[in-house]
Write an enzyme that holds these catalytic residues in place. Sequence first.
Site, PDB file in Angstrom:
ATOM      1  N   SER A  84     -25.758  -8.541 -11.370  1.00 35.68           N
ATOM      2  CA  SER A  84     -25.358  -8.931 -10.012  1.00 35.68           C
ATOM      3  C   SER A  84     -25.182 -10.429  -9.810  1.00 35.68           C
ATOM      4  CB  SER A  84     -26.359  -8.382  -8.995  1.00 35.68           C
ATOM      5  OG  SER A  84     -26.195  -6.988  -8.843  1.00 35.68           O
ATOM      6  N   TYR A 182     -28.853  -4.017   1.004  1.00 33.78           N
ATOM      7  CA  TYR A 182     -28.149  -4.409  -0.216  1.00 33.78           C
ATOM      8  C   TYR A 182     -27.378  -3.231  -0.786  1.00 33.78           C
ATOM      9  CZ  TYR A 182     -27.485  -6.653  -4.792  1.00 33.78           C
ATOM     10  OH  TYR A 182     -26.955  -7.204  -5.923  1.00 33.78           O
ATOM     11  N   SER A 183     -26.083  -3.445  -1.060  1.00 31.50           N
ATOM     12  CA  SER A 183     -25.257  -2.380  -1.609  1.00 31.50           C
ATOM     13  C   SER A 183     -24.222  -2.966  -2.559  1.00 31.50           C
ATOM     14  CB  SER A 183     -24.535  -1.620  -0.492  1.00 31.50           C
ATOM     15  OG  SER A 183     -23.636  -0.667  -1.039  1.00 31.50           O
ATOM     16  N   ASN A 184     -24.206  -2.478  -3.790  1.00 31.01           N
ATOM     17  CA  ASN A 184     -23.180  -2.889  -4.745  1.00 31.01           C
ATOM     18  C   ASN A 184     -21.793  -2.508  -4.262  1.00 31.01           C
ATOM     19  OD1 ASN A 184     -24.508  -4.029  -7.334  1.00 31.01           O
ATOM     20  ND2 ASN A 184     -25.767  -2.256  -6.820  1.00 31.01           N
ATOM     21  N   GLY A 317     -29.906 -10.550 -11.254  1.00 30.42           N
ATOM     22  CA  GLY A 317     -29.004  -9.504 -11.700  1.00 30.42           C
ATOM     23  C   GLY A 317     -29.641  -8.591 -12.726  1.00 30.42           C
TER      24      GLY A 317
END
Length: 367
Positions: A84, A182-184, A317
């Site tokens: 990330s 939080y979201s990818n 990440g």
Amino acid sequence: MRLKGIGLTTAAIAFTVITTTATADAAAREDTLQTALDNVVATGEAGAIAEVRQDGTTWRGASGRARLDRPAPPPLNGRFRAGSVTKPFTATVVLQLVAEGRIGLDDSVEHWLPGLVKGGAGDITVRELLNHTSGLPDPVGALVGDDGLPRDRWRTWTLTELARLSNALPRDPNPPGTHYSYSNNDYILLGMIIEKATGRSFRTEITRRIIVPLGLRGTSLPGANPWLPAPHADGYVTVRRDGRDVTYDMTVLNPTMAGSAGEIVSTTDDLNRFFAALLGGHLVRPDLLRQMTAGDNGFGIESTTLSCGVRIHGHGGGIPGYLTIAFTSTDTRRQVALSINRYRAPDPSPAAMAFLNTAFCPPGPRP
């Protein structure tokens, strides 16, 4: 003449003492950093590398092993999957396009990607994707199991396929813009918006706007190429199978599963150079940079204040086999990039945070 000679001799002695003290302090500092890095590996990881920059000096260290079956330490200039930490790169390109008038922060997702988000995305803006307040669910659970293993490590995913995985999941009941989650998926959608706005892939835009101008020679967006460039340390995932630990080497992995949210490969040196340029105001317009670093979660940046009062900005990440942490102080005088090639399940985060505190916080009394 005799008095002058004595004066010169005394000055020389004083200079020698000061130099010796400074050398001793530097050596003690390096020993402290190495011990803190060793403590990260001692949590059960295969190895780790770090680069610490402080007021013009650079310390690089390694601990543990590059491979479980060999005693050699991880290479200091090794490549690794940074997960990330891709997000600040993606956010930087989006904000450059905002500055160029090609994307608006208050543009709706529906405007750029009509019909993609189930239930519509007319009430979700680019701003809310950047700061994770869209309320859209994270598709990681469909990609990686609870044991940390990819459900399909060889599959090539498109950004559209990744975005549609979230349509099967419930959205946050809070209205967009009101709740951090939080979201990818937010950054998968941002990658798609970059492509719509420019007519080029997000990989091309990150490369031409950031990687090439900054000379980040160890950084790449590999797409479907599963091979990690040499030199590198191997990354592992260890899971329980039939009552025993089974370790999988996850070094070779198709990283399209992470796309514009987590695909990047980099080095500790490159990440420090990127964050120095970004936070130093060389990549993003000042008003947009302030929004990137606002609060604890800005536009693609995570920020926190350490126990010694130092404010730092960057991102962490994770991707199967690797964990990365890269942060820079507000004044850019201090930087840390840490890569861990994983092995066992224990969470190394407390030890990694202790390493950050050791690197960023000067010895002596704290405010």
